[in-house]
Design an enzyme around this catalytic site. Structure first.
Site, PDB file in Angstrom:
ATOM      1  N   LYS A 188      -4.147   5.290  -8.225  1.00  0.00           N
ATOM      2  CA  LYS A 188      -4.883   4.042  -8.051  1.00  0.00           C
ATOM      3  C   LYS A 188      -4.272   2.916  -9.190  1.00  0.00           C
ATOM      4  CE  LYS A 188      -7.902   5.761  -5.295  1.00  0.00           C
ATOM      5  NZ  LYS A 188      -8.205   5.019  -4.078  1.00  0.00           N
ATOM      6  N   HIS A 319      -7.174   7.516   6.823  1.00  0.00           N
ATOM      7  CA  HIS A 319      -7.520   7.882   5.623  1.00  0.00           C
ATOM      8  C   HIS A 319      -8.650   8.823   5.540  1.00  0.00           C
ATOM      9  CE1 HIS A 319     -11.355   6.488   3.087  1.00  0.00           C
ATOM     10  NE2 HIS A 319     -10.365   6.340   2.200  1.00  0.00           N
TER      11      HIS A 319
END
Length: 389
Positions: A188, A319
């Protein structure tokens, strides 16, 4: 593989089955640690401590069963359960093979609240259960029912790369992930301090080496100038893709990035309908599209989107929900990835086989998963809808 008759008779009429019952369950999965991505560090969300699942279990008069699920991170789980409970009675007595027609029937049952978002996410769990049932009836893994292009798909890990962990912990997670046979690492980014993002990416790239696929995910936290500046700086790390650099609905901004960068642009996970994804395709906003079957209304809608993506020669990286998306990715002809999360392990008895950087299909029919006693124990609400007697 489940045995099937060697000779299929064609001189007798097909047997039409009917849906006898639908059981819906709301299951709250607690996370071992509070999870933070860039949305937490920019003040838009609180750390995530649980995931709420909607499970649909469908049984037919012939005794066949299918299971499907959707989910909500943070708010929305009770709304999905409530909507599914309202529309599910319309399934009773229907032929479970008519999946597309049933999807449309359920959408129109709740049309006043729209054809995207929580309403179709509620239908997604039912739709996925119907596909699971159909594949089980055929004695095939779902991917084989759809028509697989291979028996495995490249996989990458996300759950070890969140921002609440130090960079040293992220590096340790990457080492363990690669040792488990997972092929790529995603971390991230999107912090208020972009220099810290670059420092973390550099540290992970140096740690795993140049040969390992590395992805980053900004979780929609950059504006257009920041996304362009930081993405250009990230090009030196030879990333496989930059994910959600902009707001999920900024198709024009993503298109500008896709035209400018050498690194692939990936997005789509937060969109909740096929038309929303089509806008990304139409504007040339993505190199790698990332739909989420539970979010866009289930497998029926996912297959429509996959056809559009294939026509545009896009890569596909669904996802989350790898238990579903392994099958859908295996049925897609172009470059595909599956996202590995270990969060859902307590919900299912089965484990997916991962080796040599790839996630492999099992020979179990349907999705190939069954619910654990722990999943039942985490159930906070349930309803069973039966045929009238």
């Amino acid at each position: 593989m489940t045995a099937v008759p060697s000779v299929v008779r064609t001189d007798s009429p097909a047997v039409v089955d009917r849906i006898e019952s639908v059981t819906l369950s709301s299951v709250v999965l607690p996370l071992a640690n509070a999870i933070s991505d860039a949305k937490v560090f920019t003040g838009r969300q609180r750390p995530m401590t649980e995931v709420v699942f909607l499970f649909a279990e469908i049984r037919t008069e012939a005794g066949l069963e299918g299971v499907g699920f959707g989910y909500s991170k943070r708010a929305g789980g009770p709304a999905q359960f409530a909507h599914a409970r309202e529309v599910a009675p319309d399934l009773i007595g229907e032929d479970p093979s008519d999946i597309a027609r049933l999807w449309t029937k359920l959408v129109w049952a709740g049309a006043s609240v729209g054809r995207s978002g929580a309403s179709t996410q509620a239908i997604a769990a039912i739709d996925i259960a119907l596909w699971d049932l159909k594949a089980k009836r055929a004695g095939l893994p779902l991917a084989k029912l759809l028509g697989a292009h291979g028996d495995s798909v490249r996989c990458y890990n996300t759950s070890g790369g969140f921002l609440h962990e130090s960079i040293e912990q992220v590096k340790d997670n990457a080492t363990r992930t690669l040792a488990e046979g997972i092929g790529g690492i995603k971390i991230k980014v999107g912090l208020p301090d972009s220099a810290e993002d670059l420092r973390r990416v550099r540290a992970v790239r140096e740690h795993i080496g140049d040969a390992v696929p590395l992805m980053v995910d900004a979780n929609q936290q950059w504006d257009r100038p920041t996304a362009m500046r930081v993405s250009r700086a990230l090009e030196e790390f030879d990333l496989t893709w930059i994910e959600e650099p902009l707001d999920a609905y900024d198709a024009e901004g993503h298109a500008q990035l896709a035209r400018t960068l050498d690194t692939a642009v990936a997005t789509g996970e937060m969109l909740t309908s096929v038309p929303e994804h089509y806008e990304l395709i139409r504007q040339g906003s993505v190199d790698i599209i990332q739909p989420d079957a539970p979010r866009i209304g289930g497998i029926t809608q996912f297959l429509k989107l996959a056809a559009l993506a294939e026509h545009s020669n896009l890569q596909l990286a669904p996802h989350f929900a790898m238990e579903i998306h392994l099958h859908l990715a295996a049925a897609y002809p172009h470059g595909t990835w599956v996202e590995h999360f270990d969060w859902l392990h307590p919900l299912f008895h089965e484990r997916l086989e991962i080796r040599d950087g790839r996630m492999h299909l099992s020979d179990r029919p349907g999705l190939g998963v069954t619910l654990t006693d722990q999943a039942r124990a985490w159930t906070v609400d349930t309803v069973r809808i039966d045929a009238p007697h």
